[in-house]
Design a protein around this motif. Sequence first.
Motif, PDB file in Angstrom:
ATOM      1  N   GLN A  73       4.667   0.592   0.738  1.00 28.30           N
ATOM      2  CA  GLN A  73       5.173  -0.184   1.869  1.00 28.30           C
ATOM      3  C   GLN A  73       4.585  -1.597   1.782  1.00 28.30           C
ATOM      4  OE1 GLN A  73       7.396   0.547   4.654  1.00 28.30           O
ATOM      5  NE2 GLN A  73       7.215  -1.676   4.482  1.00 28.30           N
ATOM      6  N   LEU A  74       5.466  -2.597   1.762  1.00 30.07           N
ATOM      7  CA  LEU A  74       5.043  -3.998   1.738  1.00 30.07           C
ATOM      8  C   LEU A  74       5.009  -4.524   3.168  1.00 30.07           C
ATOM      9  CD1 LEU A  74       4.295  -6.480   0.047  1.00 30.07           C
ATOM     10  CD2 LEU A  74       6.738  -7.025  -0.080  1.00 30.07           C
ATOM     11  N   THR A  75       3.862  -5.031   3.595  1.00 34.47           N
ATOM     12  CA  THR A  75       3.693  -5.526   4.962  1.00 34.47           C
ATOM     13  C   THR A  75       3.118  -6.927   4.920  1.00 34.47           C
ATOM     14  OG1 THR A  75       1.499  -4.510   5.083  1.00 34.47           O
ATOM     15  CG2 THR A  75       3.353  -3.236   5.961  1.00 34.47           C
ATOM     16  N   ILE A  76       3.358  -7.649   6.032  1.00 35.04           N
ATOM     17  CA  ILE A  76       2.850  -9.017   6.203  1.00 35.04           C
ATOM     18  C   ILE A  76       2.091  -9.069   7.525  1.00 35.04           C
ATOM     19  CG2 ILE A  76       3.455 -11.455   6.422  1.00 35.04           C
ATOM     20  CD1 ILE A  76       6.011 -10.836   4.868  1.00 35.04           C
ATOM     21  N   GLY A  77       0.888  -9.612   7.493  1.00 35.49           N
ATOM     22  CA  GLY A  77       0.076  -9.746   8.696  1.00 35.49           C
ATOM     23  C   GLY A  77      -0.878  -8.606   8.923  1.00 35.49           C
ATOM     24  N   ALA A  78      -0.799  -7.581   8.138  1.00 39.12           N
ATOM     25  CA  ALA A  78      -1.706  -6.436   8.223  1.00 39.12           C
ATOM     26  C   ALA A  78      -1.422  -5.552   7.013  1.00 39.12           C
ATOM     27  CB  ALA A  78      -1.532  -5.665   9.521  1.00 39.12           C
ATOM     28  N   CYS A  79      -2.174  -4.456   6.913  1.00 41.96           N
ATOM     29  CA  CYS A  79      -1.977  -3.524   5.809  1.00 41.96           C
ATOM     30  C   CYS A  79      -1.585  -2.158   6.367  1.00 41.96           C
ATOM     31  CB  CYS A  79      -3.254  -3.410   4.970  1.00 41.96           C
ATOM     32  SG  CYS A  79      -2.918  -3.013   3.249  1.00 41.96           S
ATOM     33  N   TRP A  80      -0.595  -1.535   5.747  1.00 41.25           N
ATOM     34  CA  TRP A  80      -0.058  -0.268   6.231  1.00 41.25           C
ATOM     35  C   TRP A  80      -1.031   0.870   5.942  1.00 41.25           C
ATOM     36  CZ3 TRP A  80       3.499   1.342   9.415  1.00 41.25           C
ATOM     37  CH2 TRP A  80       3.956   2.666   9.346  1.00 41.25           C
ATOM     38  N   GLN A  81      -1.331   1.631   7.010  1.00 41.85           N
ATOM     39  CA  GLN A  81      -2.228   2.786   6.884  1.00 41.85           C
ATOM     40  C   GLN A  81      -1.539   3.976   7.535  1.00 41.85           C
ATOM     41  OE1 GLN A  81      -5.163   2.739   5.418  1.00 41.85           O
ATOM     42  NE2 GLN A  81      -5.804   0.605   5.323  1.00 41.85           N
ATOM     43  N   GLU A  82      -0.793   4.736   6.763  1.00 38.98           N
ATOM     44  CA  GLU A  82      -0.026   5.862   7.295  1.00 38.98           C
ATOM     45  C   GLU A  82      -0.846   7.139   7.196  1.00 38.98           C
ATOM     46  OE1 GLU A  82       1.896   8.151   9.078  1.00 38.98           O
ATOM     47  OE2 GLU A  82       3.220   6.438   8.815  1.00 38.98           O
ATOM     48  N   ASN A  83      -1.201   7.684   8.355  1.00 40.65           N
ATOM     49  CA  ASN A  83      -1.956   8.931   8.381  1.00 40.65           C
ATOM     50  C   ASN A  83      -1.197  10.067   9.041  1.00 40.65           C
ATOM     51  OD1 ASN A  83      -4.196   7.773   7.142  1.00 40.65           O
ATOM     52  ND2 ASN A  83      -5.000   7.026   9.103  1.00 40.65           N
ATOM     53  N   SER A  84      -0.122   9.746   9.758  1.00 36.57           N
ATOM     54  CA  SER A  84       0.561  10.768  10.544  1.00 36.57           C
ATOM     55  C   SER A  84       1.647  11.483   9.768  1.00 36.57           C
ATOM     56  CB  SER A  84       1.155  10.138  11.802  1.00 36.57           C
ATOM     57  OG  SER A  84       2.087   9.149  11.442  1.00 36.57           O
ATOM     58  N   GLY A  85       2.086  10.943   8.676  1.00 39.96           N
ATOM     59  CA  GLY A  85       3.065  11.628   7.849  1.00 39.96           C
ATOM     60  C   GLY A  85       4.493  11.378   8.251  1.00 39.96           C
ATOM     61  N   HIS A  86       4.769  10.563   9.239  1.00 40.45           N
ATOM     62  CA  HIS A  86       6.164  10.243   9.575  1.00 40.45           C
ATOM     63  C   HIS A  86       6.311   8.736   9.641  1.00 40.45           C
ATOM     64  CE1 HIS A  86       4.918   9.213  13.672  1.00 40.45           C
ATOM     65  NE2 HIS A  86       4.194  10.323  13.632  1.00 40.45           N
ATOM     66  N   ASP A  87       7.541   8.325   9.480  1.00 38.61           N
ATOM     67  CA  ASP A  87       7.798   6.890   9.327  1.00 38.61           C
ATOM     68  C   ASP A  87       8.027   6.254  10.693  1.00 38.61           C
ATOM     69  OD1 ASP A  87      10.079   4.938   7.246  1.00 38.61           O
ATOM     70  OD2 ASP A  87       8.156   4.479   8.191  1.00 38.61           O
ATOM     71  N   ASN A  88       7.922   4.955  10.707  1.00 40.71           N
ATOM     72  CA  ASN A  88       8.142   4.179  11.929  1.00 40.71           C
ATOM     73  C   ASN A  88       8.990   2.978  11.563  1.00 40.71           C
ATOM     74  OD1 ASN A  88       8.109   2.887  14.308  1.00 40.71           O
ATOM     75  ND2 ASN A  88       5.896   2.543  14.425  1.00 40.71           N
ATOM     76  N   ASP A  89      10.124   2.870  12.167  1.00 37.96           N
ATOM     77  CA  ASP A  89      11.037   1.789  11.824  1.00 37.96           C
ATOM     78  C   ASP A  89      10.862   0.557  12.689  1.00 37.96           C
ATOM     79  OD1 ASP A  89      13.619   4.221  11.205  1.00 37.96           O
ATOM     80  OD2 ASP A  89      12.160   3.316   9.836  1.00 37.96           O
ATOM     81  N   SER A 133       0.843  -1.199   0.000  1.00 37.85           N
ATOM     82  CA  SER A 133       0.000   0.000   0.000  1.00 37.85           C
ATOM     83  C   SER A 133       0.876   1.247   0.000  1.00 37.85           C
ATOM     84  CB  SER A 133      -0.922  -0.005   1.224  1.00 37.85           C
ATOM     85  OG  SER A 133      -0.161  -0.043   2.415  1.00 37.85           O
ATOM     86  N   ASP A 134       0.232   2.396  -0.200  1.00 36.63           N
ATOM     87  CA  ASP A 134       0.949   3.663  -0.188  1.00 36.63           C
ATOM     88  C   ASP A 134       1.588   3.888   1.181  1.00 36.63           C
ATOM     89  OD1 ASP A 134       0.310   4.211  -2.772  1.00 36.63           O
ATOM     90  OD2 ASP A 134      -1.444   5.438  -2.285  1.00 36.63           O
ATOM     91  N   LYS A 135       2.787   4.407   1.151  1.00 32.44           N
ATOM     92  CA  LYS A 135       3.502   4.643   2.398  1.00 32.44           C
ATOM     93  C   LYS A 135       2.968   5.882   3.125  1.00 32.44           C
ATOM     94  CE  LYS A 135       8.230   3.691   3.786  1.00 32.44           C
ATOM     95  NZ  LYS A 135       9.621   3.551   3.307  1.00 32.44           N
ATOM     96  N   THR A 136       2.485   6.847   2.372  1.00 33.73           N
ATOM     97  CA  THR A 136       1.968   8.083   2.975  1.00 33.73           C
ATOM     98  C   THR A 136       0.726   8.522   2.222  1.00 33.73           C
ATOM     99  OG1 THR A 136       3.387   9.430   1.552  1.00 33.73           O
ATOM    100  CG2 THR A 136       4.245   8.856   3.725  1.00 33.73           C
TER     101      THR A 136
END
Length: 895
Positions: free
Chosen positions: A442-458, A352-355
């Motif tokens: 962003q490729l994720t496993i076990g869920a889908c990435w939903q970035e709403n805050s505008g900053h990344d999380n490592d 999904s889209d990263k941002t």
Amino acid sequence: TENDDKVLLDPPLIALDKDAPLRYAGEICGFRIHGQNVPFEAVVLDKSTGEGVIRAKDKLDCELQKEHTFTIQAYDCGEGPDGANMKKSHKATVHIQVNDINEYSPVFKEKSYKATVIEGKKYDSILKVEAVDADCSFQFSQICNYEIVTPDVPFTIDKDGFIKNTEKLSYGKERMYKLTVTAYDCGKNRASEDVLVKISVKPTCKPSWQGFNKRIEYEPGTGSLALFPSMHLETCDEPITSIRASIELETNHIGKGCDRDTYSEKSLHKLCGASSGTVELLPAPSSSANWTVGLPTDNGHDSDQVFEFNGTQAIKVPNGMVSTSLKDPFTISVWMRHGPGAHEKETILCNSDKTEMNRHHYSLYVHNCRLIFLLRQEPSEAENYKPAEFHWKLDQVCDKEWHHYVLNVEFPTVSVFVDGTTFEPFLVTEDYPLHASKIETQLTIGACWQENSGHDNDTETVSEPSSGGNARMAQFFRGNLAGLIIRTGKLENKKVIDCLYTCKEGLDVQLPEEVVEFNPNQSSLTVEGDDIDAFDKVMQHISYLNSRQFPTPGIRHLRISTTVKNKITNICSLALTLYLFVWKGQPVIEEIETECCFRFSRVLQIFLLNRFCAFVLSVQETVVSEEIMHNLDTCEVTVVGDELDGEHESLEVDMSQLQQRSLEMSSSNMGLVITGVNTMANYEQVLHLIRYKNWHTEALFDRKFKLVCSELNGRYISNDFKVEVNVIHTASPMEHSNNAMVQPNFINPVHHASVDLSGHNLVNAHQASVVPSAATIVIVVCVSFLVFMIILGVFRIRAAHQRTMRDQENGKENEMDWDDSALTITVNPMETYEDQHSSEEEEEEEEESEDGEEEDDITSAESESSEDEEGGEPEDQQGASRQQQLEWDDSTLTY
């Protein structure tokens, strides 16, 4: 009446003559009986009245002849006493019946009687006893009563001799009853001898399997094992019309549903012929693949890489692992175990889209026991509807069992294989292609990435946030995943899919399979037939086979369900559970270590495990079987201590050699990892080529490296092979007076256990030197000090003697002899011409001593020195060169 001579006639015997009362002519003189062998006679009682009687000549026996019939005729006395002209009467018929007396007792027809009954059943008649009576009359020859003499038995007998049980019999209580039975005739005579009746109780007979072992043991490497070599079906002698048996091998508790090789999923694809273009998204946690570290794993299934997702966990795949947009054709394969869940979407894989926009480019998820694959097309010239979402309704999605899913995507068609069986989607929905955008995904496993805050999380593992916040992950998966692979550029063919799914263990039968039906993974089979002998033969040839080199040990249940039908349409169902125990066969990977010696140049380059080190991988088997080819899948060389400094040092290996052997290498500051399924010999050849390089040796004193190899994806791990690199720094190099070789530098392997080197041809070019230990240094120092004190004492005595002899031996030189046979010291004094020969002999002895002591890694340096006597008193009075002071070269010693 028998046994009597009287005959009772009815009417009485009387003969009349019309000449009566004339004498002679009117009198009856006698009776004559006509017949053969008539046992009777007639006698005249009164001649005038003609009365007479009939009597038996002997006692009669009714049993011999019950009735007699004959004729009788009377005659008169004639005309005179002489009986002339006798007149005869007509003949009369006499019927005589012999009356019986009860002289005989009943006698049984058999000496004993036997019968068999089945427990738990009441019979109307078990058997009949019969007795006879020899009397001739009906009254005395008939048996009017039978009686069981034995008391307190659950049986009864009627007047006709039929015996039956009065209660249900139990085989466990009494296996045989012995009864004494007697008989009575109607004259109440008891039988002369009673009879013995034996009634055996037989256990309840039902069709059942006989001749099997409840526990079956399988030893790895022995091939096929017959499970029921002596089994047969007991039918209780009933005519059978059909038999059907299902044999099921339960392996759900082992690994992902059965015993399979535990190589990494990428290695398994390579073994199955699909090596190119595969990307493993759920690898085993390692230094080079650490994004799965935070996920809980199932450690109870012999190193199967099974990851658990509890609905609050998901992982992000690092950028660059998979191309941003998948170009068809491509394949997604995964092992999944999932049970009935909520009515929410549960995402397996999502890109999904990263941002900002949160668009899903492609994703694989489950929803209401349906498998759904979403694939949005990238922007194109034609803005038309295109297939975007593919739905499969599958029972396997929610049955809480392991299943293998393969999606072959070749747009616009998508086909799915579940456990090797293909399914077509029942619903396909369409959507517009995505709009053009420069947003990263962003490729994720076990869920889908939903970035709403505008900053990344490592963070590697993301937990579901509390309610009310902006969720970074959504549509969490609940279940187990393993072996998630994306392969771009090619589709998986049926052969590869079957190879990936097929179990390494299963049932087999070494007979024609017309009567045998297998399921796809051979964990169950069905046998049908109507011939008992042929059916038993098939069952006896059913076998178990595990083709793994080292199968998962433990118990497998064998369940046999049988349906038997007889001609009376009765159906009997049998259930039987056996236990198959697979023994453990585990190899032990060992390295045979030997020390390596190298000379260092200005730039340090060391082949850590070259062929001169004779590095050998060996495997010790715990099970004696035919030779097995062992394949390694990982060897890791790591630095012990500080990480590598990339500006000054590195670990290197020839990449062309790796590619020739289809191996891959990843490196970091902690070392390097070689991966790929290959033979031990190929791994040895590559390990021999690993070298350590350093461009800044002045600051290097030692380096330690550790090598660990593994088989079956970490299921079997070798011992640690450690190599220590020691750099010897020389303070001031100088030339030696002799021709001894310069002290070499060392690489010292650290041994943790003694290793048997017998049977291995180790290459050793020359005897290697080792750094002297602390104990050796202490001993050398102590001995040297003792010898120094002795020499000092001798020197002072000789000096005093020289002062007394100075006047007598003026002009002569005094000589000081050093006893240095046990020392590694080379003495080179400034001596007179007269003592040169003795000095040369001492130097030769010292050179021999040095050659012997070089084997113990003790090197002495020679130097030219002289020493003044007690405050500088001259020893050479002719102006010869002074002797220099002796010095120790202790650059190689550690205090």
